[in-house]
Design an enzyme around this catalytic site. Structure first.
Site, short mmCIF file in Angstrom:
data_model
loop_
_atom_site.label_atom_id
_atom_site.label_comp_id
_atom_site.label_asym_id
_atom_site.label_seq_id
_atom_site.Cartn_x
_atom_site.Cartn_y
_atom_site.Cartn_z
CD GLU A 57 -3.36 -1.57 2.03
OE1 GLU A 57 -4.01 -1.43 1.52
OE2 GLU A 57 -2.74 -0.79 3.36
CB CYS B 170 3.21 7.53 3.34
SG CYS B 170 3.61 5.84 4.65
CB CYS C 293 6.79 -5.64 8.01
SG CYS C 293 8.30 -5.17 9.17
CB CYS D 35 6.76 -3.23 15.96
SG CYS D 35 7.71 -2.84 15.05
CB CYS E 55 2.75 -2.23 13.99
SG CYS E 55 2.74 -1.84 11.94
N GLY F 180 6.86 -2.64 6.51
CA GLY F 180 8.16 -2.96 5.69
C GLY F 180 9.63 -1.57 6.57
CG HIS G 274 7.58 3.76 18.64
ND1 HIS G 274 6.92 4.26 18.47
CD2 HIS G 274 7.72 2.30 18.12
CE1 HIS G 274 6.88 4.47 17.76
NE2 HIS G 274 7.17 3.80 17.45
CB CYS H 168 1.30 5.22 11.37
SG CYS H 168 1.49 7.09 11.19
N1 SAH Z 1 9.62 -0.10 9.93
C1 SAH Z 1 10.10 1.18 9.72
C2 SAH Z 1 8.75 2.15 8.94
C3 SAH Z 1 7.64 2.46 8.68
S1 SAH Z 1 7.18 3.65 9.56
C4 SAH Z 1 10.05 1.71 11.21
O1 SAH Z 1 9.14 0.98 11.74
O2 SAH Z 1 9.73 3.00 11.30
C5 SAH Z 1 5.97 3.85 9.95
C6 SAH Z 1 5.91 4.26 11.78
O3 SAH Z 1 4.09 4.30 12.38
C7 SAH Z 1 6.90 4.00 12.91
O4 SAH Z 1 6.61 4.43 13.42
C8 SAH Z 1 5.48 2.76 13.30
O5 SAH Z 1 6.50 2.17 14.39
C9 SAH Z 1 4.23 3.52 13.62
N2 SAH Z 1 3.21 2.69 13.22
C10 SAH Z 1 3.14 1.56 13.60
N3 SAH Z 1 2.01 0.91 13.94
C11 SAH Z 1 0.94 2.18 14.65
C12 SAH Z 1 0.29 2.35 15.03
N4 SAH Z 1 -1.33 1.36 14.96
N5 SAH Z 1 -0.60 3.85 15.43
C13 SAH Z 1 0.77 4.33 15.28
N6 SAH Z 1 1.48 4.65 14.59
C14 SAH Z 1 2.09 3.08 14.56
#
Ligand code: SAH
Length: 387
Positions: free
Chosen positions: A109, A122, A129, A133, A136, A184, A240, A358
């Site tokens: 996406e 974005c 991925c 996390c 996510c 990713g 985080h 995000c």
């Molecule tokens: N893998 C890279 C690129 C992804 S960036 C990274 O981790 O930085 C996407 C961002 O959105 C990251 O900061 C991720 O931690 C955050 N994110 C993931 N799931 C989320 C959620 N459910 N709510 C808010 N932010 C989230």
């Protein structure tokens, strides 16, 4: 369910080679291989580059600065690809999300977020991925592969097609910023990301300045310095949590690279200055990482690093094991960070209604396709029923 059970992509990959995502050197080699004379090769490459990345042209016949026979040779051997758009959704806030499919049937996406002063794309760097996390959605997707530089670039070209933004305008752009924050972990796909980002920055093509591109990582510490020297864009770190015990759980890569190592790598990021700060992303999870003591610890940890802190209200997804912090808590947290001298904007969730915010991205068609397959099987069953 494995991908091999899924229906083949509708459009078979053309036999010719796709030029999107090739560096200038790769282009020269590709041209040489089909007999384009060595003489004036650099100029030929520049001309084609201009057509692909400045003009958005896909038809070699329309490349009028090239001699007719060269256009013919190129058309016989190459194409300028775009991925297949499977689904396109628009949020009530103007955010747009495209689900795109590549020639092997894999999907990612890409999200476009319009704001008053800028428009941000974005971009995804992998299908799925591997980081898992906890908060996510993308991390719950099993299937993972790296995207090629062409597939990363193709997302940008596709968005420019959809926005009708060719040739590349000098200013007032709809697509003015790029964040490598889609699906990713970009630093697990370093070479392809580096190649694609360098194409995005090339002054004769898309021509986005390095200050308008941000690479976000969960903290692949050994690659951070290389990212600074070989790519050189803004860096965002998905921090985080401020304690290893918590971060080990919610961002499991922390078990490999601890917070202290991550921050040391940030401190050493090439080109860091007050004008060029690292962004620390911090997702607000109720009762997990959002205490005021956490805020104070955050400030202590990043002291001495030119930084800003981006607080991200947690975006929910079906089955997510967390809740978003209360608004008052987010404000109190932001206030502590701000008073310590760091910009601490709270990221407005965008495109939540279309699951484009995000951490909500996923090749959702996995589910959808399973349903389609079931329907197909059922209809086959019907056909084979003895009458
Ligand atoms: N893998 C890279 C690129 C992804 S960036 C990274 O981790 O930085 C996407 C961002 O959105 C990251 O900061 C991720 O931690 C955050 N994110 C993931 N799931 C989320 C959620 N459910 N709510 C808010 N932010 C989230």
């Amino acid at each position: 369910m494995t991908q091999s059970n899924l229906p083949a992509p509708e459009a078979a990959a053309p036999e010719t080679k796709d030029l999107v995502g090739l560096s200038r050197e790769d282009l020269a080699l590709a041209f040489e291989a089909v007999g384009v004379p060595e003489r004036a090769m650099r100029m030929r490459v520049n001309q084609v580059w201009h057509w692909i990345y400045h003009r958005g042209e896909r038809d070699f016949e329309a490349m009028t600065t090239l001699a007719k026979d060269l256009r013919k040779t190129l058309a016989e051997n190459f194409h300028i690809g775009r991925p297949h758009v499977i689904d396109s959704q628009s949020s009530i806030d103007g955010t747009r999300k495209w689900l795109i499919r590549f020639s092997d049937g894999q999907e990612v996406e890409t999200v476009y977020i319009p704001e008053e002063e800028r428009g941000t794309l974005c971009v995804s760097s992998q299908v799925g991925c591997t980081l898992t996390c906890k908060f996510c959605h993308t991390g719950t997707q099993k299937l993972v592969r790296n995207l090629t530089s062409g597939e990363i670039m193709a997302q940008v070209l596709l968005a420019r097609d959809e926005l009708g933004e060719w040739p590349s305008p000098t200013d007032g752009r709809l697509l003015s910023n790029i964040v490598m924050m889609g699906m990713g972990e970009p630093l697990y796909n370093f070479d392809n990301v580096a190649k694609a980002v360098n194409i995005m920055m090339d002054p004769e093509g898309i021509s986005l300045s390095r200050r308008r591109i941000t690479l976000s990582t969960a903290g692949v510490v050994p690659m951070i310095e290389r990212a600074g020297t070989e790519i050189g864009t803004n860096l965002a770190i998905s921090l985080h949590a401020v304690r290893d015990e918590v971060r080990d759980v919610i961002v499991p890569i922390n078990k490999k690279y601890k917070i202290s190592e991550l921050l040391a790598a940030c401190q050493a990021y090439p080109g860091l200055s007050n004008a060029r700060r690292i962004t620390f992303e911090y997702v607000m999870l109720k009762g997990v990482n959002d205490s005021l003591a956490d805020a104070r610890e955050l400030v202590r940890l990043i002291s001495g690093i030119p930084a800003k802190v981006n607080l991200i209200p947690f975006n929910p997804w079906p089955g997510a094991p967390y809740e978003c912090s209360d608004w008052e808590q987010i404000e109190a947290f932001a206030d502590i960070v701000y008073r310590a001298g760091y910009a601490s904007p709270v990221r407005t969730p965008r495109g939540r209604d279309i699951m484009a915010a995000c951490g909500q991205l996923k090749s959702e068609s996995q589910k959808q396709r399973a349903a389609e397959r079931m329907a197909e099987l059922r209809s086959k069953d019907m056909q084979f029923q003895p009458s």
